[in-house]
Design a protein around this motif. Structure first.
Motif, PDB file in Angstrom:
ATOM      1  N   HIS A  66      36.290  26.356  40.976  1.00  0.00           N
ATOM      2  CA  HIS A  66      35.293  27.111  41.726  1.00  0.00           C
ATOM      3  C   HIS A  66      34.105  27.463  40.833  1.00  0.00           C
ATOM      4  O   HIS A  66      34.250  28.179  39.838  1.00  0.00           O
ATOM      5  CB  HIS A  66      35.899  28.390  42.305  1.00  0.00           C
ATOM      6  N   PRO A  67      32.897  26.999  41.155  1.00  0.00           N
ATOM      7  CA  PRO A  67      31.743  27.193  40.257  1.00  0.00           C
ATOM      8  C   PRO A  67      31.344  28.648  40.083  1.00  0.00           C
ATOM      9  O   PRO A  67      30.930  29.053  38.995  1.00  0.00           O
ATOM     10  CB  PRO A  67      30.634  26.374  40.924  1.00  0.00           C
ATOM     11  N   ALA A  68      31.448  29.456  41.124  1.00  0.00           N
ATOM     12  CA  ALA A  68      31.037  30.857  41.005  1.00  0.00           C
ATOM     13  C   ALA A  68      31.947  31.618  40.061  1.00  0.00           C
ATOM     14  O   ALA A  68      31.490  32.418  39.232  1.00  0.00           O
ATOM     15  CB  ALA A  68      31.030  31.515  42.386  1.00  0.00           C
ATOM     16  N   VAL A  69      33.246  31.374  40.146  1.00  0.00           N
ATOM     17  CA  VAL A  69      34.191  32.043  39.258  1.00  0.00           C
ATOM     18  C   VAL A  69      33.974  31.580  37.818  1.00  0.00           C
ATOM     19  O   VAL A  69      33.994  32.384  36.882  1.00  0.00           O
ATOM     20  CB  VAL A  69      35.648  31.792  39.709  1.00  0.00           C
ATOM     21  N   THR A  88      29.017  38.772  46.897  1.00  0.00           N
ATOM     22  CA  THR A  88      29.244  40.210  46.980  1.00  0.00           C
ATOM     23  C   THR A  88      30.436  40.600  46.115  1.00  0.00           C
ATOM     24  O   THR A  88      31.302  39.761  45.821  1.00  0.00           O
ATOM     25  CB  THR A  88      29.535  40.638  48.428  1.00  0.00           C
ATOM     26  N   PRO A  89      30.516  41.867  45.691  1.00  0.00           N
ATOM     27  CA  PRO A  89      31.656  42.302  44.884  1.00  0.00           C
ATOM     28  C   PRO A  89      32.995  42.064  45.574  1.00  0.00           C
ATOM     29  O   PRO A  89      33.966  41.619  44.936  1.00  0.00           O
ATOM     30  CB  PRO A  89      31.389  43.793  44.679  1.00  0.00           C
ATOM     31  N   ARG A  90      33.076  42.328  46.871  1.00  0.00           N
ATOM     32  CA  ARG A  90      34.342  42.121  47.575  1.00  0.00           C
ATOM     33  C   ARG A  90      34.719  40.643  47.589  1.00  0.00           C
ATOM     34  O   ARG A  90      35.880  40.288  47.387  1.00  0.00           O
ATOM     35  CB  ARG A  90      34.236  42.654  49.003  1.00  0.00           C
ATOM     36  N   HIS A  91      33.722  39.793  47.834  1.00  0.00           N
ATOM     37  CA  HIS A  91      34.010  38.352  47.864  1.00  0.00           C
ATOM     38  C   HIS A  91      34.403  37.846  46.475  1.00  0.00           C
ATOM     39  O   HIS A  91      35.269  36.978  46.347  1.00  0.00           O
ATOM     40  CB  HIS A  91      32.798  37.592  48.385  1.00  0.00           C
ATOM     41  N   LEU A 128      37.675  35.724  45.463  1.00  0.00           N
ATOM     42  CA  LEU A 128      37.592  34.420  44.790  1.00  0.00           C
ATOM     43  C   LEU A 128      38.394  34.413  43.494  1.00  0.00           C
ATOM     44  O   LEU A 128      39.097  33.444  43.191  1.00  0.00           O
ATOM     45  CB  LEU A 128      36.126  34.084  44.495  1.00  0.00           C
ATOM     46  N   PHE A 129      38.273  35.474  42.697  1.00  0.00           N
ATOM     47  CA  PHE A 129      38.996  35.547  41.435  1.00  0.00           C
ATOM     48  C   PHE A 129      40.507  35.492  41.673  1.00  0.00           C
ATOM     49  O   PHE A 129      41.227  34.745  41.011  1.00  0.00           O
ATOM     50  CB  PHE A 129      38.620  36.816  40.673  1.00  0.00           C
ATOM     51  N   CYS A 130      40.973  36.302  42.598  1.00  0.00           N
ATOM     52  CA  CYS A 130      42.416  36.346  42.852  1.00  0.00           C
ATOM     53  C   CYS A 130      42.920  35.008  43.374  1.00  0.00           C
ATOM     54  O   CYS A 130      44.016  34.557  42.999  1.00  0.00           O
ATOM     55  CB  CYS A 130      42.736  37.459  43.842  1.00  0.00           C
ATOM     56  N   TYR A 147      40.527  40.452  34.255  1.00  0.00           N
ATOM     57  CA  TYR A 147      40.098  39.331  33.414  1.00  0.00           C
ATOM     58  C   TYR A 147      39.156  39.816  32.316  1.00  0.00           C
ATOM     59  O   TYR A 147      39.293  39.447  31.140  1.00  0.00           O
ATOM     60  CB  TYR A 147      39.399  38.275  34.275  1.00  0.00           C
ATOM     61  N   LEU A 148      38.195  40.655  32.686  1.00  0.00           N
ATOM     62  CA  LEU A 148      37.257  41.212  31.705  1.00  0.00           C
ATOM     63  C   LEU A 148      38.008  41.947  30.601  1.00  0.00           C
ATOM     64  O   LEU A 148      37.691  41.790  29.412  1.00  0.00           O
ATOM     65  CB  LEU A 148      36.292  42.163  32.406  1.00  0.00           C
TER      66      LEU A 148
END
Length: 338
Positions: free
Chosen positions: A237-240, A267-270, A274-276, A286-287
């Protein structure tokens, strides 16, 4: 120590010298070579100099590969091995029969005469890298005595016979012993190349290469667990990936879910979803892992706990200690002593 690269500290470039003989397995050459090429592309796109100079040499100016494609324009085997050179030996079609060929004997004699002395000198920075049954050529040249090494599972016995003093290890993706790095069958050469890229140019560069080549990052079972900088990157996924790249590049920046979402253009919720879904971890978790790893690196380089906390983006020594207990299962010795 803000995670950005200091160009003045970049080490000298490396000559990656592939030794090409008739019958060389094309993927043994192309896989690692492409990984090094993509690494150069990534480094240059981030304002860093290309690190790997690809060279292809052999006892003859051309060689027909395992799939019938003729590789031409090969350099002669150099009469000196200078500077930082990684000599790459690859598998051959019908390796055991190829051992009687004049080209094999020429390459073996060249390795014994020119490469063996520089490998014995730890100050040269030279490496021997073998892919698949290329390890047998190294063994025949006497380069593996008292070294741990591996090769394709079908020729492990032949390797042990050629190098009776070596510790031949089976069931490994690759094995590294000093200046000698050997890999198992064919595609494992890409795994070894990614490992070498990570050690030379950084984990983030290796992760970017793996993403571009659409391959997994993995290590041999004898190696420690993957660095946190490489884990959670087995997705497309490019955004992640944009967020992960940005966090790895500068973990001390003022990151929160909102700023991470801005980097991803969602958006923060999205972003959390995506991360999960793709990375298997929440963005803030992750950070935290990346910051703990950066602090660990700083501590191993002699930084104080306070300096490590600042470099990694923690607000205080106490915040680092708490994060370490959560993610590293225990307080670092340096932190306990502070």
């Amino acid at each position: 120590m803000n995670g950005r690269t200091n160009r003045l500290s970049e080490p000298a470039g490396i000559d990656v010298l592939f030794v090409v003989l008739p019958g060389s397995l094309l993927l043994d050459i192309a896989g690692p070579a492409e990984a090094f090429r993509v690494a150069n592309q990534h480094l240059q796109s981030h304002g860093r100099p290309a690190r790997f100079r690809l060279r292809f040499a052999g006892p003859a100016p051309e060689a027909c590969s395992s799939v019938g494609l003729t590789l031409g324009g090969l350099e002669p085997l150099p009469q000196t091995v200078e500077g930082r050179t990684w000599c790459v030996l690859v598998g051959l079609q019908g390796t055991l029969a190829a051992r009687q060929s004049c080209h094999w004997l020429q390459a073996r004699d060249w390795l014994s005469r020119w490469l063996a002395p520089v490998l014995a000198d730890a100050n040269t920075g030279c490496k021997l890298v073998t892919v698949c049954a290329g390890t047998l050529l190294a063994a025949d040249a006497g380069l593996l005595a008292r070294r741990r090494c591996t090769t394709h599972h079908e020729v492990l016995a032949a390797l042990q016979a050629l190098a009776p003093e070596a510790e031949v290890v089976g069931n490994r993706v690759f094995v590294e012993d000093g200046p000698v790095a050997s890999s198992a069958g064919i595609t494992s050469g890409i795994d070894l190349a990614l490992h070498l890229i990570a050690a030379e140019a950084g984990d983030a560069a290796a992760a970017a290469v793996a993403q571009t080549m659409v391959v997994y990052l993995r290590r041999g079972p004898q190696d420690p667990e993957l660095s946190p900088l490489l884990t959670h990157r087995h997705h497309l996924h490019p955004a992640v990936h944009r967020v992960q790249d940005a966090v790895c590049a500068d973990p001390a920046a003022h990151w929160n879910v909102e700023t991470m979402a801005q980097a991803a253009h969602v958006t923060p919720r999205h972003l959390h979803r995506l991360f999960c879904l793709h990375a298997g971890i929440a963005p803030l978790a992750y950070l935290q892992r990346i910051r703990v790893e950066r602090a660990r690196q700083a501590l191993t380089q002699g930084a104080s706990v306070g300096q490590a906390a600042e470099a990694a983006g923690f607000g205080s020594d106490l915040a680092l200690r708490r994060a370490w207990k959560t993610h590293a299962q225990g307080t670092p010795r340096e932190a306990r002593a502070a």
